[in-house]
Write a protein that holds these residues in place. Structure first.
Motif, PDB file in Angstrom:
ATOM      1  N   ALA A 277       0.809  -1.215   0.000  1.00 27.78           N
ATOM      2  CA  ALA A 277       0.000   0.000   0.000  1.00 27.78           C
ATOM      3  C   ALA A 277       0.847   1.272   0.000  1.00 27.78           C
ATOM      4  O   ALA A 277       1.954   1.313   0.554  1.00 27.78           O
ATOM      5  N   LEU A 278       0.311   2.289  -0.610  1.00 33.18           N
ATOM      6  CA  LEU A 278       0.845   3.637  -0.506  1.00 33.18           C
ATOM      7  C   LEU A 278       0.358   4.216   0.813  1.00 33.18           C
ATOM      8  O   LEU A 278      -0.840   4.198   1.111  1.00 33.18           O
ATOM      9  N   LEU A 279       1.297   4.729   1.635  1.00 31.41           N
ATOM     10  CA  LEU A 279       0.955   5.279   2.944  1.00 31.41           C
ATOM     11  C   LEU A 279       0.895   6.796   2.869  1.00 31.41           C
ATOM     12  O   LEU A 279       1.858   7.443   2.433  1.00 31.41           O
ATOM     13  N   VAL A 280      -0.235   7.366   3.274  1.00 33.02           N
ATOM     14  CA  VAL A 280      -0.368   8.818   3.305  1.00 33.02           C
ATOM     15  C   VAL A 280      -0.941   9.217   4.664  1.00 33.02           C
ATOM     16  O   VAL A 280      -1.720   8.468   5.272  1.00 33.02           O
ATOM     17  N   ALA A 281      -0.549  10.383   5.157  1.00 33.31           N
ATOM     18  CA  ALA A 281      -1.032  10.875   6.445  1.00 33.31           C
ATOM     19  C   ALA A 281      -1.287  12.365   6.339  1.00 33.31           C
ATOM     20  O   ALA A 281      -0.496  13.102   5.750  1.00 33.31           O
ATOM     21  N   LEU A 282      -2.383  12.810   6.928  1.00 30.38           N
ATOM     22  CA  LEU A 282      -2.742  14.231   6.899  1.00 30.38           C
ATOM     23  C   LEU A 282      -2.850  14.750   8.322  1.00 30.38           C
ATOM     24  O   LEU A 282      -3.592  14.195   9.146  1.00 30.38           O
ATOM     25  N   GLU A 283      -2.130  15.825   8.602  1.00 35.52           N
ATOM     26  CA  GLU A 283      -2.211  16.479   9.902  1.00 35.52           C
ATOM     27  C   GLU A 283      -3.546  17.217  10.011  1.00 35.52           C
ATOM     28  O   GLU A 283      -4.029  17.798   9.039  1.00 35.52           O
ATOM     29  N   HIS A 284      -4.139  17.183  11.177  1.00 33.76           N
ATOM     30  CA  HIS A 284      -5.431  17.835  11.405  1.00 33.76           C
ATOM     31  C   HIS A 284      -5.287  19.352  11.356  1.00 33.76           C
ATOM     32  O   HIS A 284      -4.307  19.917  11.845  1.00 33.76           O
ATOM     33  N   ARG A 285      -6.258  20.012  10.743  1.00 34.93           N
ATOM     34  CA  ARG A 285      -6.234  21.477  10.707  1.00 34.93           C
ATOM     35  C   ARG A 285      -6.149  22.057  12.129  1.00 34.93           C
ATOM     36  O   ARG A 285      -6.709  21.529  13.085  1.00 34.93           O
TER      37      ARG A 285
END
Length: 504
Positions: free
Chosen positions: A124-132
């Protein structure tokens, strides 16, 4: 590798000389410990690989609307993300989305954890988004009351949808299956992202997710009492009783005006001048036990076993005297000189709009509790072993004094949140809810299968988000079993995913 270490977090923690709002400090320390362990794990793994096989995570930022629901508002902010392509089976491999919450993210969001192990297994491609409004994903004026009105779970879900589009375009994705992962508040976001955007994410793993908002969260300390009594994790009925007796003695000292004795015994930085300081003091004391339970076997300065070994040791004197020993051990372990019990200082800190780009965002999270969730951990249940000063009124008073929000506003916001998301009966599909029975937050989670496609796992003997940590030889058999089940569900989802990317 050096750039991967969030040294700013470590320096902030090591520079503290006073404790105040203890639970925030416990959370900060746990974050620090997780980062250090993740760093060691990643370094160890890299040593086993050829240098050519190492792909450093990509750090970037995405311009997001400040208000997704009113594009005429016009303002934007830069939202930080991380991407790890190392395990990705291009171009058809799935995408695993790690959702950020009320603290700053680091590269380890895509380098370490059970979701990373699953990504390696499934290409899998791993992506992470920081919360606003947390970490670096915030404008310079982001902590003002005017700006904070754009901080909500609804806006956060819209951020995730926008990020989904960004990743899809960046990698020219087509038939890729997305699965999202989150723990604690991000666990709720993971479930809600699948619920509200089923055309974007195929499935979700929601760990320790308090999906039911609650104003007066008496159940938190009910679970704390049960955990302090649980022999599986080193507790006992004698331990819980001793804790209750110790806090009853503290309450008696407060009622009798024996404040100088309390200040000396529990190393208060300042005199307990105002009644609000008494609440702050009682809350800080309780936080030592609450933190030890919530992060049991992960928080190095406390666990159920450690706390109970002190609280049941008759040679240390009365339960009150044993509580003094607990406090001294906590301050020593945390490298703190004293306990800051000034309520006025708490108000000043929570009113401050100075940005802190690392660690937990206190002001932001308190705003979210006042405008969405409640979650105020009181001691109004008969089983609660802590001070009876821990009532709902002081917590709601903070909402009023800091943000100008009346109690009825907070109650209405909590009710809306449950109506909007469905509380602990969200009626989603392909959402796996994972909880530990030692974790006090499991009281607000989904604990039983809601349907064949909304299964639940309750892990005996584990605490908050334990399943999300990397696999270790010391893991409890129940945790090993739970991860096997998580693996099985993820594998089933990926095998059953339709070819059409738009299918829900």
């Amino acid at each position: 590798m050096g750039r991967l270490i969030p040294w700013a977090v470590l320096l902030v923690l090591l520079s503290l000389t006073e404790a105040g709002r203890n639970f925030w400090l416990v959370q900060q320390r746990v974050l620090q410990q997780r980062e250090v362990l993740a760093m060691k794990e990643v370094v160890s793994r890299r040593l086993l690989l050829r240098p050519a096989s190492w792909r450093a995570p990509i750090e970037g930022s995405l311009s997001q609307p400040l208000d997704h629901f009113n594009r005429e508002e016009g303002h934007t902010f830069q939202q930080r993300f991380w991407i790890n392509e190392e395990h990705w089976n291009r171009p058809a491999g799935p995408v695993f989305l790690y959702i950020g919450g009320e603290n700053a993210l680091s590269p380890y969001a895509v380098l370490s954890g059970h979701h990373v192990e699953l990504a390696e297994e499934h290409g899998a491609l791993l992506v992470a988004l920081e919360h606003r409004f947390y970490g670096a994903s915030i404008n310079p004026d982001g902590l003002t009351n005017t700006s904070l009105r754009f901080l909500s779970s609804q806006q956060a879900l819209a951020d995730l949808a926008s990020f989904h589009l960004f990743v899809t375009q960046k990698y020219s994705l087509g038939q890729n299956t997305w699965i999202c992962f989150g723990g604690s508040y991000p666990g709720s976001l993971a479930a809600w992202f699948r619920l509200k955007f089923p055309h974007l994410v195929f499935a979700a793993v929601a760990s320790s997710a308090p999906v039911r908002a609650q104003l007066d969260f008496t159940g938190y300390n009910r679970v704390v009492a049960a955990s302090l009594s649980d022999p599986v994790v080193g507790g006992s009925a004698q331990c819980c009783q001793a804790v209750a007796e110790a806090f009853a003695a503290v309450d008696e000292h407060l009622a009798a005006g024996r404040l100088a004795e309390l200040e000396k015994d529990f190393r208060s930085c300042r005199p307990l001048t105002e009644p609000s300081d008494h609440w702050e003091f009682a809350s800080n004391l309780a936080d030592i036990f609450m933190g030890a339970v919530q992060y049991n076997e992960e928080f190095l300065c406390g666990s159920v076993t450690k706390q109970c070994s002190v609280m049941t040791r008759d040679s240390l004197g009365s339960p009150y005297q044993r509580l003094v020993v607990i406090m001294n051990g906590y301050l020593e372990c945390m490298a703190l000189a004293c306990m800051d019990n000034s309520h006025q200082h708490t108000l000043e800190e929570l009113r401050s709009t100075n940005l802190t780009l690392t660690g937990v965002g206190e002001r932001q999270w308190y705003f979210q509790t006042c405008t969405e969730f409640g979650y105020y951990q009181t001691c109004e249940d008969a089983t609660c072993p802590f001070s009876r000063l821990l009532t709902l009124a002081p917590a709601l008073d903070l909402c009023s004094q800091i943000f100008g929000l009346a109690p009825q506003h907070v109650e209405g916001a909590v009710n809306f949140t449950n109506q909007y998301y469905g509380a602990d009966h969200p009626k989603a599909s392909r959402v796996l809810f994972v909880n530990g029975n030692i974790d006090p937050w499991h009281a607000l989670g989904v604990l039983r299968n809601q349907s064949r496609s909304e299964p639940a796992i309750l892990i005996n003997g584990t605490a908050h988000c334990a399943d999300m940590n990397p696999t270790r030889p010391s893991d409890r058999p129940t945790l090993v079993w739970a991860r096997q089940r998580i693996n099985s569900y993820v594998g089933q989802w990926l095998r059953s995913a339709p070819k059409e990317p738009s299918a829900s």
